[in-house]
Scaffold this motif. Structure first.
Motif, PDB file in Angstrom:
ATOM      1  N   UNK A  16       0.715  -1.223   0.093  1.00  0.00           N
ATOM      2  CA  UNK A  16      -0.078   0.003  -0.064  1.00  0.00           C
ATOM      3  C   UNK A  16       0.840   1.260  -0.045  1.00  0.00           C
ATOM      4  N   UNK A  17       1.974   1.176  -0.630  1.00  0.00           N
ATOM      5  CA  UNK A  17       3.067   2.271  -0.757  1.00  0.00           C
ATOM      6  C   UNK A  17       2.906   3.457  -1.606  1.00  0.00           C
ATOM      7  N   UNK A  18       1.733   3.407  -2.407  1.00  0.00           N
ATOM      8  CA  UNK A  18       1.338   4.159  -3.485  1.00  0.00           C
ATOM      9  C   UNK A  18       0.890   5.492  -2.988  1.00  0.00           C
ATOM     10  N   UNK A  19       0.212   5.487  -1.850  1.00  0.00           N
ATOM     11  CA  UNK A  19      -0.411   6.795  -1.485  1.00  0.00           C
ATOM     12  C   UNK A  19      -0.631   6.848  -0.068  1.00  0.00           C
ATOM     13  N   UNK A  20      -0.870   7.965   0.600  1.00  0.00           N
ATOM     14  CA  UNK A  20      -1.219   8.244   2.011  1.00  0.00           C
ATOM     15  C   UNK A  20      -0.090   7.951   2.917  1.00  0.00           C
ATOM     16  N   UNK A  21      -0.393   7.257   3.822  1.00  0.00           N
ATOM     17  CA  UNK A  21       0.599   6.643   4.545  1.00  0.00           C
ATOM     18  C   UNK A  21       1.566   5.840   4.467  1.00  0.00           C
ATOM     19  N   UNK A  22       1.120   4.966   3.520  1.00  0.00           N
ATOM     20  CA  UNK A  22       2.363   3.763   2.835  1.00  0.00           C
ATOM     21  C   UNK A  22       3.366   4.786   2.273  1.00  0.00           C
ATOM     22  N   UNK A  23       2.846   5.718   1.101  1.00  0.00           N
ATOM     23  CA  UNK A  23       3.931   6.571   0.546  1.00  0.00           C
ATOM     24  C   UNK A  23       4.683   7.116   1.570  1.00  0.00           C
ATOM     25  N   UNK A  24       4.208   7.581   2.574  1.00  0.00           N
ATOM     26  CA  UNK A  24       4.880   8.681   3.618  1.00  0.00           C
ATOM     27  C   UNK A  24       5.997   7.557   4.260  1.00  0.00           C
ATOM     28  N   UNK A  25       5.658   6.351   4.279  1.00  0.00           N
ATOM     29  CA  UNK A  25       6.696   5.318   4.846  1.00  0.00           C
ATOM     30  C   UNK A  25       7.879   5.082   4.155  1.00  0.00           C
ATOM     31  N   UNK A  26       7.382   4.752   2.508  1.00  0.00           N
ATOM     32  CA  UNK A  26       8.365   4.578   1.629  1.00  0.00           C
ATOM     33  C   UNK A  26       9.134   5.673   1.450  1.00  0.00           C
ATOM     34  N   UNK A  27       8.763   6.812   1.432  1.00  0.00           N
ATOM     35  CA  UNK A  27       9.642   7.973   1.028  1.00  0.00           C
ATOM     36  C   UNK A  27      10.564   8.180   2.040  1.00  0.00           C
ATOM     37  N   UNK A  41      -1.569  -1.798  -5.785  1.00  0.00           N
ATOM     38  CA  UNK A  41      -2.265  -2.106  -6.798  1.00  0.00           C
ATOM     39  C   UNK A  41      -2.947  -0.714  -7.427  1.00  0.00           C
ATOM     40  N   UNK A  42      -3.091   0.059  -6.649  1.00  0.00           N
ATOM     41  CA  UNK A  42      -3.601   1.241  -7.183  1.00  0.00           C
ATOM     42  C   UNK A  42      -5.325   1.381  -7.324  1.00  0.00           C
ATOM     43  N   UNK A  43      -5.749   0.437  -6.478  1.00  0.00           N
ATOM     44  CA  UNK A  43      -6.957   0.491  -6.297  1.00  0.00           C
ATOM     45  C   UNK A  43      -7.906   1.492  -5.561  1.00  0.00           C
ATOM     46  N   UNK A  47     -11.342  -1.585  -2.948  1.00  0.00           N
ATOM     47  CA  UNK A  47     -10.359  -2.564  -3.424  1.00  0.00           C
ATOM     48  C   UNK A  47     -10.493  -2.884  -4.936  1.00  0.00           C
ATOM     49  N   UNK A  48     -11.103  -2.004  -5.733  1.00  0.00           N
ATOM     50  CA  UNK A  48     -11.524  -2.276  -7.043  1.00  0.00           C
ATOM     51  C   UNK A  48     -10.732  -1.297  -7.818  1.00  0.00           C
ATOM     52  N   UNK A  49     -10.725  -1.646  -8.990  1.00  0.00           N
ATOM     53  CA  UNK A  49     -10.268  -0.612 -10.180  1.00  0.00           C
ATOM     54  C   UNK A  49      -9.002  -0.156 -10.147  1.00  0.00           C
ATOM     55  N   UNK A  50      -7.727  -1.163 -10.268  1.00  0.00           N
ATOM     56  CA  UNK A  50      -6.497  -0.852  -9.892  1.00  0.00           C
ATOM     57  C   UNK A  50      -5.870   0.250 -10.821  1.00  0.00           C
ATOM     58  N   UNK A  51      -4.805   0.758 -10.611  1.00  0.00           N
ATOM     59  CA  UNK A  51      -4.009   1.666 -11.489  1.00  0.00           C
ATOM     60  C   UNK A  51      -2.609   1.379 -11.186  1.00  0.00           C
TER      61      UNK A  51
END
Length: 309
Positions: A16-27, A41-43, A47-51
């Motif tokens: 879940x590193x693509x947005x929000x908290x996960x992105x902050x952790x990753x960066x 998954x970009x969902x 949980x649907x419609x991945x990007x």
């Protein structure tokens, strides 16, 4: 500063590193030297419609800032997806030192209207998703003699909330899973803890947050960064982070009351004593809370029987 805690040579997976908290952790980890697998998954929230571009955009931003990162679009909701996420770290960087399971979804409904599909869909990402990545990562950490696991719970898991039986159950289950990882990893240099974060992300859409204090994901990230660092001194614990406050959440047990036998009526008569939190037991998961619970309880029974005799 020479005293900065860094992650040079470490490899981190953030689900879940693509947005929000996960992105902050990753960066944050990448900015301090970690090589990062950004999994997402970009969902949508359901949980649907991945990007697939969501994870890559974060990985690209990390690389542009001078860090090392790769994107991964597999879903944690299946065992194969979890294995593929861990494999991406091994393929790209040859190891896995840190696993942060942050991926999540939600589907709201009151108990009487929640479908089994919606219940399972949330457990699949949160709780089963944790197992799907922990299981393949754990063996590699054991072989390396080192690992840091951070699983994500929620105040919804600790205290519940309305219309989220699926989410609450999944987040509560995360606590038990982390405790097992902490116990089984204790002799292998592996520490596992739970983060209970709150931040204004897309999950807050629809809420009136105009009077909230600052709650950006970046405010929650340092607690996760410390749990993921080699200097982390705790395992089998929970840290809460919300609006600049970091605290420990813990499970305690009242000393309770011993009787050689009980009636239903006596339980009611003594319920206040049973619930009295004075002198509560706080049993550390590692090394021996499970055994301590049984030992102390048996000791009360033995002492009580001696007094009765």
């Amino acid at each position: 500063m020479s005293g900065d805690l860094r992650f040079d040579g470490r490899v981190a997976v953030v689900t879940g590193g693509g947005r929000g908290l996960g992105r902050a952790y990753a960066e944050l980890l990448a900015s301090r030297g970690a090589r990062v697998v950004v999994n997402d998954t970009g969902a949508a929230i359901s949980g649907t419609d991945g990007d697939t571009g969501v994870a890559e955009s974060v990985a690209a931003a990390i690389r542009a800032a001078g860090g090392e990162a790769v994107a991964n679009n597999e879903s944690v909701a299946t065992a194969d997806g979890g294995a593929a996420i861990v494999s991406s770290a091994l393929d790209a960087f040859g190891r896995i030192d840190i696993l942060i399971h942050n991926a999540g979804n939600n589907r709201y409904a009151p108990l009487t209207e929640m479908t089994y599909e919606d219940f399972d869909a949330v457990l699949d990402v949160h709780l089963r998703g944790a197992f799907h990545v922990v299981r393949p990562a754990f063996g590699h950490m054991v072989e390396a003699g080192y690992g840091r696991v951070v699983l994500t719970s929620s105040i919804g898991g600790l205290y519940g909330n309305t219309r989220v039986a699926n989410y609450g159950a999944a987040k509560a289950g995360m606590i038990g899973l982390s405790n097992v990882v902490a116990l089984e990893g204790a002799d292998h240099g592996i520490r596992s803890n739970v983060i209970v974060p709150a931040a204004l992300t897309r999950l807050a859409e629809g809420l009136d947050t105009s009077k909230y204090p600052p709650m950006d994901p970046e405010l929650a990230a340092p607690a996760v960064g410390w749990l993921a660092h080699e200097s982390c001194s705790i395992t089998g614990e929970m840290l809460v982070t919300i609006a600049g406050r970091i605290a420990r959440a813990y499970i305690a047990e009242t000393p309770g009351v011993y009787q050689p036998e009980w009636t239903v009526e006596q339980v009611g008569e003594r319920i206040d004593q049973i619930r009295d939190t004075a002198d509560s037991w706080l049993l550390p998961v590692v090394p021996s809370a499970h055994v301590d619970h049984i030992t102390r309880s048996f000791a009360m029974a033995t002492e009580g029987s001696a007094h009765v005799g």
